[in-house]
Design a protein around this motif. Structure first.
Motif, short mmCIF file in Angstrom:
data_model
loop_
_atom_site.label_atom_id
_atom_site.label_comp_id
_atom_site.label_asym_id
_atom_site.label_seq_id
_atom_site.Cartn_x
_atom_site.Cartn_y
_atom_site.Cartn_z
N GLU A 266 0.82 -1.21 0.00
CA GLU A 266 0.00 0.00 0.00
C GLU A 266 0.86 1.26 0.00
O GLU A 266 0.61 2.19 -0.77
CB GLU A 266 -0.94 -0.01 1.20
N THR A 267 1.86 1.30 0.86
CA THR A 267 2.67 2.50 0.99
C THR A 267 3.97 2.44 0.19
O THR A 267 4.66 3.45 0.05
CB THR A 267 3.03 2.74 2.46
N LYS A 268 4.32 1.25 -0.29
CA LYS A 268 5.59 1.01 -0.99
C LYS A 268 6.79 1.24 -0.08
O LYS A 268 7.92 1.42 -0.56
CB LYS A 268 5.72 1.89 -2.25
N SER A 269 6.58 1.25 1.22
CA SER A 269 7.68 1.38 2.17
C SER A 269 8.03 0.01 2.73
O SER A 269 7.31 -0.97 2.51
CB SER A 269 7.29 2.33 3.30
N LYS A 270 9.13 -0.07 3.46
CA LYS A 270 9.59 -1.33 4.03
C LYS A 270 9.00 -1.53 5.43
O LYS A 270 9.06 -0.63 6.27
CB LYS A 270 11.11 -1.35 4.12
N ILE A 271 8.45 -2.69 5.66
CA ILE A 271 8.05 -3.10 7.01
C ILE A 271 9.27 -3.78 7.62
O ILE A 271 9.69 -4.85 7.18
CB ILE A 271 6.86 -4.07 6.97
N ALA A 272 9.85 -3.15 8.63
CA ALA A 272 11.09 -3.64 9.23
C ALA A 272 10.80 -4.33 10.56
O ALA A 272 10.16 -3.74 11.44
CB ALA A 272 12.07 -2.50 9.43
N THR A 273 11.27 -5.55 10.69
CA THR A 273 11.15 -6.30 11.94
C THR A 273 12.54 -6.57 12.48
O THR A 273 13.44 -6.94 11.72
CB THR A 273 10.43 -7.64 11.70
N GLU A 274 12.70 -6.39 13.78
CA GLU A 274 14.00 -6.61 14.41
C GLU A 274 13.80 -7.38 15.70
O GLU A 274 13.01 -6.98 16.56
CB GLU A 274 14.68 -5.28 14.72
N SER A 275 14.50 -8.52 15.82
CA SER A 275 14.37 -9.33 17.02
C SER A 275 15.50 -10.35 17.10
O SER A 275 15.90 -10.92 16.07
CB SER A 275 13.04 -10.10 17.01
N PRO A 276 16.02 -10.61 18.30
CA PRO A 276 17.02 -11.69 18.45
C PRO A 276 16.46 -13.05 18.03
O PRO A 276 17.24 -13.95 17.71
CB PRO A 276 17.35 -11.66 19.94
N TYR A 277 15.13 -13.19 18.02
CA TYR A 277 14.53 -14.46 17.61
C TYR A 277 14.68 -14.71 16.10
O TYR A 277 14.37 -15.81 15.63
CB TYR A 277 13.06 -14.51 18.01
N LEU A 278 15.13 -13.71 15.36
CA LEU A 278 15.35 -13.87 13.93
C LEU A 278 16.79 -14.29 13.61
O LEU A 278 17.14 -14.44 12.44
CB LEU A 278 15.02 -12.56 13.18
N LEU A 279 17.59 -14.48 14.63
CA LEU A 279 19.00 -14.81 14.43
C LEU A 279 19.17 -16.29 14.07
O LEU A 279 18.55 -17.17 14.68
CB LEU A 279 19.79 -14.50 15.70
N ALA A 280 20.02 -16.55 13.09
CA ALA A 280 20.26 -17.93 12.65
C ALA A 280 20.99 -18.73 13.72
O ALA A 280 21.84 -18.22 14.44
CB ALA A 280 21.09 -17.92 11.37
N ASP A 281 20.66 -20.02 13.78
CA ASP A 281 21.43 -20.95 14.60
C ASP A 281 22.74 -21.32 13.92
O ASP A 281 23.75 -21.58 14.57
CB ASP A 281 20.61 -22.21 14.87
N ILE A 282 22.72 -21.37 12.59
CA ILE A 282 23.93 -21.62 11.81
C ILE A 282 23.85 -20.81 10.53
O ILE A 282 22.78 -20.71 9.90
CB ILE A 282 24.10 -23.13 11.50
#
Length: 370
Positions: free
Chosen positions: A151-167
């Protein structure tokens, strides 16, 4: 201005594998997984077999470049049907970002808008492996994910340590087939992550170390990787530069360069790396007066002429084969002012810039790039 008086938190994947053939190590690491889900794109699906995964391996291979919210929701729904006990991202930044979100959200009730912003992800129970196939975004190293709002053509940014890779796995053999122009653009994007963190108002000595190493690697290896895609040393060097850039994003993030690049991605559908490559010389030169010593370091590492920085940095990019004119990518000069207002409103990045940048300044940069 070291930033040592400011506390920061540095997140990195629990395990990193780097080197030719390292993609095969994922199989041993993931030996207990019964329902691995590999999230890929069309060009990266060919590498699934190299991961040596066992169990009932499922593949979603149609993640588009610069995915929007409907594309993410479609992948998430398919993931819920699989009920994976391991999620693997296999691709460039867009694929890796989607894999992060899927691993954290497939077995919960949160929507993407629920988790947008910092530290809103409820948790993650599914292991996450990230296998990069480009050297640019460094997404495999970080805790952020970006999805386009249609709708807005902007970026939806999510930030969380739970998004960190295990490997995280950096296998240069998976980048051999990346075309020279894409290698150049994504490599400049990796450099921009390091440069923007290095010159950022939130810069920190710890992150400066990673940024310096990343910039140095780009100066040594990007041209070689563009000229010979099977140069394993150069490809490895660029993957490490990209990884360092991803580390820089966590505690410090980027600044005006990335803010100005986002409208080019959403309005012109330019790949993220290409958009950043077009903008990079202009913002580097704009910020020179505010960060003269650090800009001099950058210029030395990249063999640029600090006395004529804009022309020299522009030549660095164009000599690598990047088409630097917005007009050649379909931009309409009449829209540049609107795009400038849109970029200027991305305060989470613009507020990090070492030199204040007005809407008029942004417009002038777009005009110069036109």
């Amino acid at each position: 201005m070291s930033g040592l008086d400011r506390p920061i938190t540095l997140h990195q994947p629990r395990r990193l594998e780097i080197g030719a053939g390292s993609a095969r190590t994922l199989g041993d690491w993931a030996a207990g997984a019964k329902r691995p889900l590999v999230i890929a794109s069309g060009p990266t699906e060919q590498y699934v077999a190299r991961l040596s995964l066992s169990g009932d391996v499922q593949v979603i291979s149609d993640v588009p470049p610069e995915p929007d919210l409907p594309a993410f929701e479609a992948v998430l729904e398919r993931a819920r049907q699989v009920e994976p006990d391991l999620v693997v991202g296999l691709g460039g930044g867009s694929v890796l970002d989607i894999a992060k979100l899927v691993a954290a959200m497939w077995d919960g009730n949160q929507t993407l808008r629920d988790v947008a912003g910092p530290n809103k992800v409820a948790g993650r129970r599914t292991p996450l492996a990230q296998v990069a196939t480009t050297a640019g975004t460094g997404s495999e190293a970080g805790i952020r994910a970006l999805v386009t709002d249609p709708e807005t053509k902007s970026k939806i940014a999510t930030e969380s340590p739970y998004l960190l890779a295990d490997i995280a796995i950096l296998d240069p053999e998976l980048t051999y087939s990346v075309p020279p122009a894409v290698t150049a653009a994504t490599g400049i994007d990796a450099m921009a992550h390091c440069v923007e963190a290095f010159t950022n108002i939130r810069a920190h000595d710890l992150i400066d170390g990673y940024a310096r190493m990343g910039i140095d690697l780009v100066g040594r290896y990007l041209k070689r990787a563009v000229e010979d895609g099977t140069d394993t040393e150069a490809r490895s060097g660029m993957m490490l530069a990209s990884y360092y850039g991803g580390i820089c994003l966590g505690p410090v993030n980027t600044a005006a360069g990335h803010a100005l690049s986002y409208p080019l991605g959403t309005r012109l559908s330019l790949p993220h790396g290409l958009a950043n490559a077009i903008i990079f010389p202009h913002v580097l030169a704009f910020n020179q007066s505010s960060r003269p010593e650090k800009t001099e370091e950058i210029a030395r590492a990249l063999s640029l002429d600090a006395a004529d920085l804009l022309a020299s940095a522009h030549g660095f990019c164009s000599d690598l084969g990047v088409e630097m004119k917005l007009a050649a990518h379909g931009a309409d000069r009449e829209t540049l002012g609107d795009w400038a207002a849109e970029a200027h409103a991305i305060r989470r990045l613009m507020d990090n810039n070492p030199r204040d940048m007005s809407v008029e300044d942004v417009t002038a940069i777009y005009q110069a790039a036109y």
